[in-house]
Write a protein that holds these residues in place. Structure first.
Motif, PDB file in Angstrom:
ATOM      1  N   GLU A   1       4.344  63.976  18.362  1.00 41.13           N
ATOM      2  CA  GLU A   1       4.007  65.042  18.733  1.00 41.13           C
ATOM      3  C   GLU A   1       2.360  65.455  18.922  1.00 41.13           C
ATOM      4  N   HIS A   2       1.514  63.955  18.403  1.00 44.13           N
ATOM      5  CA  HIS A   2      -0.173  63.717  17.690  1.00 44.13           C
ATOM      6  C   HIS A   2      -0.443  63.116  17.943  1.00 44.13           C
ATOM      7  N   ALA A   3      -1.568  62.905  18.247  1.00 46.80           N
ATOM      8  CA  ALA A   3      -2.140  61.521  17.453  1.00 46.80           C
ATOM      9  C   ALA A   3      -4.191  61.749  16.904  1.00 46.80           C
TER      10      ALA A   3
ATOM     11  N   CYS B   1       0.299  57.738  14.781  1.00 45.42           N
ATOM     12  CA  CYS B   1       0.620  58.299  16.160  1.00 45.42           C
ATOM     13  C   CYS B   1       1.720  59.107  14.877  1.00 45.42           C
ATOM     14  N   GLY B   2       2.533  60.546  14.872  1.00 42.65           N
ATOM     15  CA  GLY B   2       3.152  61.375  14.628  1.00 42.65           C
ATOM     16  C   GLY B   2       2.923  62.440  14.672  1.00 42.65           C
ATOM     17  N   THR B   3       3.951  63.417  13.370  1.00 44.81           N
ATOM     18  CA  THR B   3       4.111  65.202  13.283  1.00 44.81           C
ATOM     19  C   THR B   3       2.717  65.307  13.672  1.00 44.81           C
ATOM     20  N   ARG B   4       2.679  66.881  14.394  1.00 42.70           N
ATOM     21  CA  ARG B   4       1.100  67.003  14.020  1.00 42.70           C
ATOM     22  C   ARG B   4       0.886  67.570  13.175  1.00 42.70           C
ATOM     23  N   GLU B   5       1.781  68.317  12.207  1.00 47.54           N
ATOM     24  CA  GLU B   5       1.146  68.165  10.818  1.00 47.54           C
ATOM     25  C   GLU B   5       0.439  67.117  10.041  1.00 47.54           C
ATOM     26  N   MET B   6       1.482  65.962  10.528  1.00 44.46           N
ATOM     27  CA  MET B   6       0.650  65.208   9.413  1.00 44.46           C
ATOM     28  C   MET B   6      -0.364  64.287   9.995  1.00 44.46           C
ATOM     29  N   VAL B   7      -0.531  64.377  11.340  1.00 45.29           N
ATOM     30  CA  VAL B   7      -2.030  63.557  11.775  1.00 45.29           C
ATOM     31  C   VAL B   7      -2.687  64.945  11.117  1.00 45.29           C
TER      32      VAL B   7
ATOM     33  N   ALA C   1      -6.028  52.110   7.696  1.00 51.47           N
ATOM     34  CA  ALA C   1      -6.549  52.522   5.919  1.00 51.47           C
ATOM     35  C   ALA C   1      -5.941  53.803   5.599  1.00 51.47           C
ATOM     36  N   ALA C   2      -6.260  54.715   6.872  1.00 52.87           N
ATOM     37  CA  ALA C   2      -6.462  56.072   6.893  1.00 52.87           C
ATOM     38  C   ALA C   2      -5.166  56.729   6.262  1.00 52.87           C
ATOM     39  N   ALA C   3      -4.742  56.147   7.386  1.00 50.00           N
ATOM     40  CA  ALA C   3      -2.742  56.363   7.287  1.00 50.00           C
ATOM     41  C   ALA C   3      -2.807  56.285   5.456  1.00 50.00           C
TER      42      ALA C   3
ATOM     43  N   ALA D   1      -3.791  66.397   9.128  1.00 53.05           N
ATOM     44  CA  ALA D   1      -3.452  66.457   6.951  1.00 53.05           C
ATOM     45  C   ALA D   1      -4.660  64.900   7.411  1.00 53.05           C
ATOM     46  N   ILE D   2      -4.313  64.141   8.077  1.00 49.05           N
ATOM     47  CA  ILE D   2      -5.107  62.459   8.248  1.00 49.05           C
ATOM     48  C   ILE D   2      -6.232  63.652   8.600  1.00 49.05           C
ATOM     49  N   PHE D   3      -6.568  63.356   9.908  1.00 49.09           N
ATOM     50  CA  PHE D   3      -7.670  64.016  10.296  1.00 49.09           C
ATOM     51  C   PHE D   3      -8.567  65.232   9.589  1.00 49.09           C
ATOM     52  N   LYS D   4      -8.269  66.026   8.718  1.00 48.38           N
ATOM     53  CA  LYS D   4      -8.823  67.039   7.146  1.00 48.38           C
ATOM     54  C   LYS D   4      -9.590  66.017   6.445  1.00 48.38           C
ATOM     55  N   SER D   5      -8.796  64.786   6.294  1.00 49.30           N
ATOM     56  CA  SER D   5      -9.014  64.459   5.368  1.00 49.30           C
ATOM     57  C   SER D   5      -9.605  62.767   5.682  1.00 49.30           C
ATOM     58  N   GLU D   6      -8.975  61.705   5.774  1.00 50.20           N
ATOM     59  CA  GLU D   6      -9.202  60.373   5.302  1.00 50.20           C
ATOM     60  C   GLU D   6     -10.183  60.348   6.810  1.00 50.20           C
ATOM     61  N   PHE D   7      -9.768  60.977   8.175  1.00 47.88           N
ATOM     62  CA  PHE D   7     -10.309  61.171   9.283  1.00 47.88           C
ATOM     63  C   PHE D   7     -11.704  61.647   9.777  1.00 47.88           C
ATOM     64  N   MET D   8     -12.108  63.012   9.017  1.00 45.48           N
ATOM     65  CA  MET D   8     -13.457  63.401   9.092  1.00 45.48           C
ATOM     66  C   MET D   8     -14.346  62.851   7.404  1.00 45.48           C
TER      67      MET D   8
END
Length: 385
Positions: free
Chosen positions: A74-76, A218-224, A87-89, A226-233
């Motif tokens: 759904e998203h990446a 890559c994964g569901t929009r919800e999981m990706v 590492a982020a995943a 969540a990574i964006f808002k935390s580990e990524f940023m």
């Protein structure tokens, strides 16, 4: 979605940038808002808005849409390196006191993450062979939150049964992540087998020219998200717009490069299998390989990596073979235009073992050269061994 549409059209709104065939590099760190209300909205929805390139960037978004579609996700979200994505995943799925099950021969820095980094924060890791599903069942504990896969693995190319592992994980309420760099999104799609998150080192096949580094989750929009808002940023391992543009360019030729690599690899493997100075070829698509059926069931084609065990009685013989090759570069990584070797003997400081792998193991990557040209080089190097 058609492969040709994904690679050549998806995400490319050419009418917005003067009909340019190649998308622009939006080399801006900042994106302005016209009103306070607009800025307020962007701050609350940064996972889907353009506010600051450490979050989203239009050029990077094009790449993310294409890789997500190729993986059936759904998203990446894109990272500055494959290890940044890994590492982020992983960090997104664990907390202090949790337990992870991981295949025992992953990429070296993934192993470092599992064995040295996570334990510092109270996360325990069990490494398993993974070729037998009983390995996973026996390793799971009540506090297991994640199963980490790499199929095939980096040097010895063991596979895991993705559908079976996904079923075990769901039964025990834990998530699954796989490094799918080996096969590329063209030849294996783990999400179709029930895997939760797929990570890539885009540095490899997706880039294809050994001139840019990046990673993808890559994964569901919800999981990706969540990574964006935390580990990524938070950790900031972002991909630059220019690097994203290079990866988009690499994607244009990915199907033809992978087809060439696959065919050349089979020809080189067929030569090495029958050579008297080669003890064994580790390549899942050989009919003699114990996981041959699984490889054909999970993957649409072979990629360019395999290893050989030389009939070398001394470390010096393995070194001599590698040093005698003229047309294989000796380097890490793979996936570019050039053929490579990675000699395990290089990890041996002396006769004492510095690796869990034998000194006579050599990993190969077959690039875009003519396979007969490479075979002639192998023949002369084996003769000198």
């Amino acid at each position: 979605m058609d492969l040709s549409y994904i690679i050549n059209e998806l995400g490319e709104e050419r009418e917005q940038y003067f009909g340019a065939v190649a998308p622009p590099i939006i080399q801006s760190s900042n994106f302005a808002s016209r009103t306070v209300a607009e800025m307020r909205y962007k701050m609350r929805h940064e996972e889907e808005e353009y506010m600051y390139t450490r979050g989203n960037n239009p050029t990077v978004t094009i790449l993310e849409k294409k890789i997500a579609a190729l993986e059936g996700a759904e998203h990446a979200v894109a990272f500055g390196s494959g290890m940044g994505a890994v590492a982020a995943a992983v960090l997104s799925q664990v907390n202090t006191g949790d337990h992870v099950v991981c295949v025992k021969r992953p990429y070296s820095w993934t192993k470092n993450l599992m064995r040295k980094f996570l334990p510092r924060f109270g996360v325990k890791v069990t490494m398993v062979d993974g070729s037998d599903m009983e390995d996973f069942k026996a390793a799971i504990r009540p506090n297991t939150r994640l199963i980490y896969l790499e199929s095939p693995t980096s040097f010895t190319f063991e596979l895991q049964d993705l559908a079976a592992v996904a079923a075990i994980a769901k039964e025990h309420g834990c998530r699954t992540i796989i490094d799918n760099s080996f096969a590329s999104p063209l030849y294996q799609n783990p999400i179709a087998f029930g895997i939760d998150l797929v990570v890539h080192s885009c540095t490899k096949y997706i880039g294809g020219h050994s001139d840019v580094m990046g990673g993808m989750v890559c994964g569901t929009r919800e999981m990706v998200n969540a990574i964006f808002k935390s580990e990524f940023m938070t950790l900031g391992a972002v991909m630059s717009p220019h690097d994203a543009w290079l990866f988009i360019r690499g994607l244009r030729t990915l199907p033809v490069r992978m087809e060439r690599v696959a065919a050349s690899t089979r020809k080189v493997v067929d030569y090495l299998v029958q050579h008297p100075k080669v003890e064994e070829v580790l390549f899942p698509f050989l009919p003699s390989h114990p996981q041959h059926e699984l490889a054909n069931r999970q993957m649409r084609n072979n990629a360019g990596q395999f290893s050989i065990l030389l009939k070398a009685k001394k470390l010096e013989q393995a070194d001599r073979f590698c040093d005698s090759l003229k047309h294989f570069l000796m380097a890490a990584s793979w996936g570019g235009h050039e053929s490579l070797i990675f000699p395990i003997s290089a990890t041996y400081a002396s006769e004492g073992m510095k690796s869990s792998l034998p000194y006579n193991l050599v990993r190969f990557y077959i690039g875009l050269e003519d396979p007969d040209y490479l075979i002639r080089d192998l023949a002369q190097a084996l003769a000198k061994m």
